[in-house]
Design a protein around this motif. Structure first.
Motif, PDB file in Angstrom:
ATOM      1  N   MET A 159      36.005  78.265  22.686  1.00 27.72           N
ATOM      2  CA  MET A 159      36.164  77.169  21.819  1.00 27.72           C
ATOM      3  C   MET A 159      37.876  77.128  21.829  1.00 27.72           C
ATOM      4  SD  MET A 159      36.594  75.602  19.237  1.00 27.72           S
ATOM      5  CE  MET A 159      35.454  75.060  20.321  1.00 27.72           C
ATOM      6  N   ASP A 175      26.201  73.183  18.915  1.00 19.14           N
ATOM      7  CA  ASP A 175      25.878  74.678  18.382  1.00 19.14           C
ATOM      8  C   ASP A 175      24.328  75.303  17.726  1.00 19.14           C
ATOM      9  OD1 ASP A 175      28.612  75.147  19.460  1.00 19.14           O
ATOM     10  OD2 ASP A 175      28.837  75.348  17.773  1.00 19.14           O
ATOM     11  N   MET A 220      33.710  71.948  10.269  1.00 21.57           N
ATOM     12  CA  MET A 220      33.171  71.568   9.765  1.00 21.57           C
ATOM     13  C   MET A 220      32.816  72.670   8.515  1.00 21.57           C
ATOM     14  SD  MET A 220      33.130  72.709  13.118  1.00 21.57           S
ATOM     15  CE  MET A 220      31.652  73.460  13.983  1.00 21.57           C
ATOM     16  N   TRP A 237      31.238  77.868  11.624  1.00 17.78           N
ATOM     17  CA  TRP A 237      30.691  77.105  12.874  1.00 17.78           C
ATOM     18  C   TRP A 237      29.589  77.706  13.550  1.00 17.78           C
ATOM     19  CZ3 TRP A 237      36.235  78.707  16.987  1.00 17.78           C
ATOM     20  CH2 TRP A 237      37.380  77.060  16.388  1.00 17.78           C
ATOM     21  N   ASP A 257      29.811  82.962  16.397  1.00 16.90           N
ATOM     22  CA  ASP A 257      28.758  82.570  17.268  1.00 16.90           C
ATOM     23  C   ASP A 257      27.473  84.381  17.395  1.00 16.90           C
ATOM     24  OD1 ASP A 257      29.576  79.960  18.188  1.00 16.90           O
ATOM     25  OD2 ASP A 257      30.143  80.821  20.374  1.00 16.90           O
ATOM     26  N   GLU A 300      32.097  82.106  25.476  1.00 14.76           N
ATOM     27  CA  GLU A 300      31.572  82.280  23.690  1.00 14.76           C
ATOM     28  C   GLU A 300      30.103  81.779  23.733  1.00 14.76           C
ATOM     29  OE1 GLU A 300      34.061  79.671  21.577  1.00 14.76           O
ATOM     30  OE2 GLU A 300      32.433  77.960  23.187  1.00 14.76           O
ATOM     31  N   THR A 329      33.344  71.910  24.913  1.00 18.91           N
ATOM     32  CA  THR A 329      31.958  73.149  24.503  1.00 18.91           C
ATOM     33  C   THR A 329      30.761  72.987  25.525  1.00 18.91           C
ATOM     34  OG1 THR A 329      31.610  72.355  22.427  1.00 18.91           O
ATOM     35  CG2 THR A 329      33.990  73.180  22.680  1.00 18.91           C
ATOM     36  N   HIS A 365      26.706  75.384  24.163  1.00 16.12           N
ATOM     37  CA  HIS A 365      26.836  76.362  23.373  1.00 16.12           C
ATOM     38  C   HIS A 365      24.675  76.067  23.282  1.00 16.12           C
ATOM     39  CE1 HIS A 365      27.455  78.395  19.881  1.00 16.12           C
ATOM     40  NE2 HIS A 365      26.502  78.598  19.969  1.00 16.12           N
ATOM     41  N   ARG A 370      29.486  65.988  18.271  1.00 16.60           N
ATOM     42  CA  ARG A 370      28.398  66.396  19.334  1.00 16.60           C
ATOM     43  C   ARG A 370      27.540  66.686  18.804  1.00 16.60           C
ATOM     44  NH1 ARG A 370      31.085  72.378  19.905  1.00 16.60           N
ATOM     45  NH2 ARG A 370      31.399  72.296  17.832  1.00 16.60           N
TER      46      ARG A 370
HETATM   47  O1  FUB Z   1      31.397  74.140  17.095  1.00 13.70           O
HETATM   48  C1  FUB Z   1      32.020  75.277  16.722  1.00 13.70           C
HETATM   49  C2  FUB Z   1      32.371  76.084  18.679  1.00 13.70           C
HETATM   50  O2  FUB Z   1      32.297  75.262  19.499  1.00 13.70           O
HETATM   51  C3  FUB Z   1      31.253  77.403  18.315  1.00 13.70           C
HETATM   52  O3  FUB Z   1      31.518  78.402  17.930  1.00 13.70           O
HETATM   53  C4  FUB Z   1      31.672  77.481  20.056  1.00 13.70           C
HETATM   54  O4  FUB Z   1      30.368  78.358  20.392  1.00 13.70           O
HETATM   55  C5  FUB Z   1      31.435  76.145  20.179  1.00 13.70           C
HETATM   56  O5  FUB Z   1      30.279  75.573  20.526  1.00 13.70           O
END
Ligand code: FUB
Length: 352
Positions: A1, A42, A75, A110, A162, A252, A301, A303, A329
């Protein structure tokens, strides 16, 4: 990330911004955002009681300056999305867990995941503790959309980001987790946290790359049961992928699904922006690298999660279609195909 180009946009203007995003370019995307009232990322999807639930990050414009650690991904709560069918209406079920209700949390909620066992729903989440070290926490609820109550401490022995939780056919549950760079995994390569450790891959270029971790969950789903192991990904010669192999090495966003008796470990390659798969015979691997199965999305990113719904397979993923900003996102879904040879067919999220 990691890194992103950002510009200021106050949180209270999110809805307007999302709803007024440029629609003239819609046709270039393989699929459209599932919701536009809030920014989401995510997406960890599950089917509980025949209904689809998505456990995403809730992106906001927090005004936190961008840096190499991803601090601008600041977040503060989770909203769980639900839908009766893949093409059905998507509901935002409001705040399910807030950072202020996690006693040990410092900042940055996250990518989460969820599980169900014996009448209880478990929400697993990474957040920095008050020492600014990512740990993984767990919260419980009686309903899949919460509200969730956080345990007073992080999962003992957990670190990095994650979490992805997979329950096998025998009822055993495993957590896959980890992320390098902003996810801090490289700072644990000596077995304890190095506060001034490397900001990126810490291994030498020709050494085996850092790997995701896997731990079996205890029967009560609140702790690791036994040792944490490395998720080893082998190349075509049976050797672990190397640090320098940025197109293939783990970065990740781990996920696990089982198909035809094989274990599919899927993940993001981070700075090269691919989703890749590796297949093994047990939940612990080793996993043989198979290839890229999704080309880069818009935004830094990438995910995902993969689930089966009524006999068909789907991938939930995100891009930045609504905002054009890497830290704001929107989640999406599209079909996924296992080919006859067991590999996953390549998906291009941008139409050529
Ligand atoms: O959303 C925060 C971070 O960004 C996530 O933990 C990662 O996988 C990437 O998507």
């Amino acid at each position: 990330m990691a890194f992103a180009a950002t510009s200021a946009c106050q949180q209270n203007s999110q809805t307007t911004k999302a709803e007024t995003a440029d629609t003239s370019k819609k046709s270039k995307y393989l699929s459209q955002p599932l919701i536009s009232g809030i920014y989401t990322a995510d997406p960890s999807a599950h089917v509980f009681n025949g209904k689809i639930y998505i456990y995403p990050s809730h992106d906001i414009e927090a005004g936190t300056p961008e840096n190499d650690n991803g601090d601008h991904f600041d977040m503060r709560d989770y909203h769980i999305l639900s839908m009766d069918s893949i093409n059905g209406k998507v509901s935002d079920n409001g705040v399910a867990l807030s950072i202020k209700d996690i006693p040990w949390a410092g900042r940055q909620l996250w990518a989460p995941d969820a599980a169900f066992k014996d009448g209880t729903y478990y929400l697993y989440f990474p957040v920095k503790d008050k020492q600014d070290v990512f740990r993984i926490g767990v919260a419980t609820a009686k309903m899949p959309v919460g509200p969730f109550k956080a345990e007073p401490k992080p999962i003992e022995g957990s670190f990095s980001i994650d979490p992805a939780v997979f329950t096998d056919e025998d009822g055993s549950t495993y957590m896959y987790y980890g992320g390098i760079w902003g996810g801090q995994l490289q700072r644990w390569s000596k077995g304890k946290y190095e506060a001034n450790g490397s900001k990126t891959d810490s291994q030498k270029e020709n050494e085996a790359a850092l790997t995701a971790k896997v731990a079996r969950m205890s029967k009560n789903m609140l702790a690791f049961d036994g040792a944490v192991k490395d998720v080893v990904i082998l190349d075509e010669n049976g050797k672990p992928l190397l640090t320098k192999d940025h197109d293939r090495r783990f970065f990740e966003g781990a996920w696990m699904h089982k198909f035809n008796g094989k274990y599919y470990f899927t993940y993001s390659t981070g700075d090269t922006h691919f989703l890749a798969s590796a297949i093994g015979d047990t939940p612990y691997g080793p996993f043989k690298y198979q290839g890229t199965f999704m080309n880069p999305v818009e935004g830094w990113t990438t995910h995902h999660s993969i689930i089966e719904v009524k006999g068909k397979w789907y991938i939930f993923y995100h891009d930045t279609q609504l905002s054009g900003k890497t830290h704001l996102r929107n989640v999406k879904v599209t079909g996924l195909t296992h080919k006859a040879d067991g590999t996953i067919a390549l998906i291009d999220p941008i139409k050529k």
